[in-house]
Design an enzyme around this catalytic site. Structure first.
Site, PDB file in Angstrom:
ATOM      1  N   HIS A 271     -16.557  11.796  -4.007  1.00  0.00           N
ATOM      2  CA  HIS A 271     -17.748  11.791  -3.151  1.00  0.00           C
ATOM      3  C   HIS A 271     -18.783  10.804  -3.687  1.00  0.00           C
ATOM      4  O   HIS A 271     -18.942   9.711  -3.163  1.00  0.00           O
ATOM      5  CB  HIS A 271     -18.282  13.224  -3.080  1.00  0.00           C
ATOM      6  N   HIS A 310     -13.213   3.968   4.718  1.00  0.00           N
ATOM      7  CA  HIS A 310     -14.044   5.165   4.891  1.00  0.00           C
ATOM      8  C   HIS A 310     -13.355   6.093   5.870  1.00  0.00           C
ATOM      9  O   HIS A 310     -12.710   5.632   6.808  1.00  0.00           O
ATOM     10  CB  HIS A 310     -15.423   4.769   5.435  1.00  0.00           C
ATOM     11  N   ASP A 366     -20.643   2.037  -1.107  1.00  0.00           N
ATOM     12  CA  ASP A 366     -20.493   1.948  -2.556  1.00  0.00           C
ATOM     13  C   ASP A 366     -20.090   0.569  -3.059  1.00  0.00           C
ATOM     14  O   ASP A 366     -20.085   0.328  -4.258  1.00  0.00           O
ATOM     15  CB  ASP A 366     -19.445   2.967  -3.033  1.00  0.00           C
TER      16      ASP A 366
HETATM   17  N1  ACO Z   1      -7.737  -0.250  -0.536  1.00  0.00           N
HETATM   18  C1  ACO Z   1      -6.474  -0.473  -0.072  1.00  0.00           C
HETATM   19  N2  ACO Z   1      -5.913   0.244   0.898  1.00  0.00           N
HETATM   20  C2  ACO Z   1      -6.641   1.233   1.444  1.00  0.00           C
HETATM   21  C3  ACO Z   1      -7.957   1.511   1.016  1.00  0.00           C
HETATM   22  C4  ACO Z   1      -8.493   0.723  -0.007  1.00  0.00           C
HETATM   23  N3  ACO Z   1      -9.745   0.933  -0.447  1.00  0.00           N
HETATM   24  N4  ACO Z   1      -8.448   2.542   1.738  1.00  0.00           N
HETATM   25  C5  ACO Z   1      -7.472   2.915   2.574  1.00  0.00           C
HETATM   26  N5  ACO Z   1      -6.388   2.112   2.406  1.00  0.00           N
HETATM   27  C6  ACO Z   1      -5.146   2.141   3.183  1.00  0.00           C
HETATM   28  C7  ACO Z   1      -4.309   3.358   2.828  1.00  0.00           C
HETATM   29  O1  ACO Z   1      -3.417   3.073   1.775  1.00  0.00           O
HETATM   30  C8  ACO Z   1      -3.603   3.607   4.149  1.00  0.00           C
HETATM   31  O2  ACO Z   1      -2.593   2.631   4.268  1.00  0.00           O
HETATM   32  P1  ACO Z   1      -1.179   3.021   4.961  1.00  0.00           P
HETATM   33  O3  ACO Z   1      -1.521   3.322   6.391  1.00  0.00           O
HETATM   34  O4  ACO Z   1      -0.326   1.816   4.780  1.00  0.00           O
HETATM   35  O5  ACO Z   1      -0.680   4.231   4.214  1.00  0.00           O
HETATM   36  C9  ACO Z   1      -4.651   3.268   5.192  1.00  0.00           C
HETATM   37  O6  ACO Z   1      -5.511   2.310   4.550  1.00  0.00           O
HETATM   38  C10 ACO Z   1      -5.480   4.473   5.655  1.00  0.00           C
HETATM   39  O7  ACO Z   1      -6.094   5.072   4.498  1.00  0.00           O
HETATM   40  P2  ACO Z   1      -6.319   6.624   4.273  1.00  0.00           P
HETATM   41  O8  ACO Z   1      -6.182   6.912   2.830  1.00  0.00           O
HETATM   42  O9  ACO Z   1      -5.477   7.410   5.235  1.00  0.00           O
HETATM   43  O10 ACO Z   1      -7.817   6.780   4.752  1.00  0.00           O
HETATM   44  P3  ACO Z   1      -8.781   8.017   4.419  1.00  0.00           P
HETATM   45  O11 ACO Z   1      -9.719   8.111   5.559  1.00  0.00           O
HETATM   46  O12 ACO Z   1      -8.019   9.241   4.070  1.00  0.00           O
HETATM   47  O13 ACO Z   1      -9.528   7.543   3.100  1.00  0.00           O
HETATM   48  C11 ACO Z   1     -11.146   6.664   1.610  1.00  0.00           C
HETATM   49  C12 ACO Z   1     -10.825   7.064   3.065  1.00  0.00           C
HETATM   50  C13 ACO Z   1     -10.886   7.858   0.668  1.00  0.00           C
HETATM   51  C14 ACO Z   1     -12.628   6.301   1.535  1.00  0.00           C
HETATM   52  C15 ACO Z   1     -10.243   5.462   1.234  1.00  0.00           C
HETATM   53  O14 ACO Z   1     -10.501   4.388   2.109  1.00  0.00           O
HETATM   54  C16 ACO Z   1     -10.453   5.034  -0.208  1.00  0.00           C
HETATM   55  O15 ACO Z   1      -9.864   5.619  -1.108  1.00  0.00           O
HETATM   56  N6  ACO Z   1     -11.316   4.005  -0.459  1.00  0.00           N
HETATM   57  C17 ACO Z   1     -11.598   3.578  -1.803  1.00  0.00           C
HETATM   58  C18 ACO Z   1     -12.575   4.547  -2.473  1.00  0.00           C
HETATM   59  C19 ACO Z   1     -13.988   4.422  -1.945  1.00  0.00           C
HETATM   60  O16 ACO Z   1     -14.514   3.322  -1.801  1.00  0.00           O
HETATM   61  N7  ACO Z   1     -14.632   5.571  -1.700  1.00  0.00           N
HETATM   62  C20 ACO Z   1     -16.021   5.631  -1.228  1.00  0.00           C
HETATM   63  C21 ACO Z   1     -16.098   6.123   0.164  1.00  0.00           C
HETATM   64  S1  ACO Z   1     -17.790   6.073   0.736  1.00  0.00           S
HETATM   65  C22 ACO Z   1     -18.531   7.500   0.161  1.00  0.00           C
HETATM   66  O17 ACO Z   1     -17.911   8.471  -0.104  1.00  0.00           O
HETATM   67  C23 ACO Z   1     -19.996   7.506  -0.074  1.00  0.00           C
END
Ligand code: ACO
Length: 443
Positions: A271, A310, A366
């Site tokens: 988070h 996100h 972020d």
């Molecule tokens: N880098 C590379 N690939 C990514 C990223 C990333 N940052 N984020 C998502 N993907 C890919 C996943 O691997 C997935 O690929 P696939 O379809 O080939 O399997 C696809 O994009 C969809 O991703 P999900 O994980 O299903 O998306 P979800 O909505 O569950 O996750 C999250 C969102 C957790 C924010 C994710 O994008 C992530 O981990 N980002 C990096 C961490 C981050 O920056 N977090 C801050 C969020 S903002 C906040 O909380 C204030």
């Protein structure tokens, strides 16, 4: 929305052949309605299984609107871009809590109230001084906000509007004092008392950084940038920490205990902690030349591009755009963080790369915020504390909405039980009869 006869869902239960009409309101059905769908009178009704509440609305709310596809964020209907540019954190806090912008008189009273509740009881100081020298400031913040309920026991009278208002003012006012003291604690520096002549954000900077000077004077550009960061973090509808505040608040406990729960949720790396991970990633990449290899690694699934993607935004996070602009203002004062160049190049490449485009992965809040915080000389442990200070009016606005919402009940999800049933208990004296040297009841 007015419901018409057509605004229903017909559900046919293939187990029994029965059909049910379920009302649709505001694009949702009431989960409780599914309870009528049963195999027979003695069996439990149908329920939904939704870990992480990915498709379950837990409340009706008029605080914050997000359209993730279009990259829109509004507080009480006002676009975040306009609030960040033209408002102040305390005005935004007023807006979130009261639901409308203040008149001049209302604003002056609000600022006066907040300013004059920034001091903490001396025993809170003693309490905080009791933490270990290396205590994480979020742990200190969570504990001390929870402890405030013991200083204001009347706060549990949550049905009284004046009483609620008093606690809201106190919490918004005292949060920077607690955050700054947690910061000073880790540095072994004396805690600095609030200065009522300073604005909310100036005062926070003074409590953080003042040393022997008579009066701490912060650069106006830094004050504005931090104020904007607070605005950007002020609310974000039903996120993990807000859900924690609402869930705990639904037991009708006092607001300090509810917000302490929110701080606990925000403390978690999924988070509030992603900006710290972005900084670590940028440091590891080290220079622009290493970016292509890093991006290849991400595309091969070896790791994630932190600060991208996100759950809700499938477009550029509007907050990230504003933070990017704030970076320029801060770096004008502090000098450019060398990691900025790497971040900008990464963003440029990622936004053109098919992997990221196809998955709608854009910079989130972020991606740049850690760079700014570092320029302020905040250690990474403080990043989440800053988030918590900004989020406090949002948590409280949501709490206020919760306690006045007649639809709300104590939060109590269902479960799907997967364990054993009706086992016969055998006392330890019998179960351990063959085990040498083990005394029942002592482990
Ligand atoms: N880098 C590379 N690939 C990514 C990223 C990333 N940052 N984020 C998502 N993907 C890919 C996943 O691997 C997935 O690929 P696939 O379809 O080939 O399997 C696809 O994009 C969809 O991703 P999900 O994980 O299903 O998306 P979800 O909505 O569950 O996750 C999250 C969102 C957790 C924010 C994710 O994008 C992530 O981990 N980002 C990096 C961490 C981050 O920056 N977090 C801050 C969020 S903002 C906040 O909380 C204030």
């Amino acid at each position: 929305m007015t419901d018409t006869g057509d605004n229903t869902l017909t559900v046919r239960d293939n187990r029994t052949g029965k059909e049910y009409q379920i009302q649709i309101s505001d694009g949702a059905i009431k989960a409780a309605e599914l309870g009528q769908i049963k195999i027979d009178e003695d069996s439990p009704g149908l329920s939904t299984y939704d870990p992480g509440f990915t498709n379950t609305a837990s409340c009706r709310s008029s605080v914050t609107y997000i359209d993730g596809e279009k990259g829109i964020l509004e507080y009480r209907g006002y676009p975040i871009e306009q609030l960040a540019e033209k408002s102040s954190f305390l005005e935004v806090a007023y807006l979130l809590i009261h639901g409308a912008l203040p008149t001049k008189e209302q604003y002056d009273t609000w600022v006066h109230e907040i300013t004059h509740h920034t001091f903490l009881h001396e025993n809170v100081k003693t309490f905080m001084q009791g933490f270990r020298y290396d205590a994480h400031p979020m742990g200190m913040l969570m504990a001390s906000v929870g402890a405030l309920s013991t200083f204001y026991p009347e706060s549990n009278n949550i049905t009284d509007a004046d009483n609620r208002h008093m606690q809201i003012v106190r919490m918004i006012a005292k949060m920077p004092t607690l955050g700054a003291w947690a910061f000073r604690h880790a540095q072994g520096k004396p805690y600095v008392y609030p200065d009522n002549e300073l604005s909310y954000t100036e005062n926070f900077l003074a409590m953080l950084f003042k040393m022997s000077e008579q009066k701490y004077v912060a650069d106006e550009r830094l004050v504005k940038a931090l104020d904007v960061l607070f605005i950007l973090h002020a609310d974000h509808e039903q996120n993990c920490s807000t859900n924690a505040v609402r869930s705990v608040g639904s037991s009708q406990v006092d607001p300090y205990s509810s917000v302490a729960a929110g701080i606990g949720a925000l403390y978690g790396p999924l988070h509030g902690g992603a900006n710290e991970a972005v900084l670590r990633m940028l440091r590891r990449i080290g220079s622009k030349e290493n970016i292509p290899a890093f991006i290849e690694g991400v595309k091969n699934g070896n790791e994630k591009l932190m600060g991208f993607g996100h759950r809700v935004y499938k477009n550029y996070d509007p907050r990230a755009k504003i933070i990017k602009k704030a970076c320029d203002d801060v770096f004008e004062v502090t000098g450019v963080n060398p990691l900025l160049e790497i971040a900008q190049e990464l963003e440029k490449i990622a936004l053109e790369d098919e992997y990221f485009v196809k998955r709608k992965l854009y910079p989130n809040v972020d991606f740049y915020s850690g760079l700014i915080y570092e320029a302020f000389q905040f250690p990474p442990e403080m990043f989440t504390v800053l988030f918590a200070i900004g989020r406090t009016p949002g948590w409280l606005a949501q709490w206020l909405e919760l306690v006045q919402d007649k639809d709300q009940k104590i939060a109590r999800p269902k479960q799907i039980y997967t364990g054993d049933r009706t086992l016969d208990f055998v006392p330890s004296s019998e179960r351990w009869a063959g085990d040498a040297g083990i005394t029942p009841g002592i482990s």
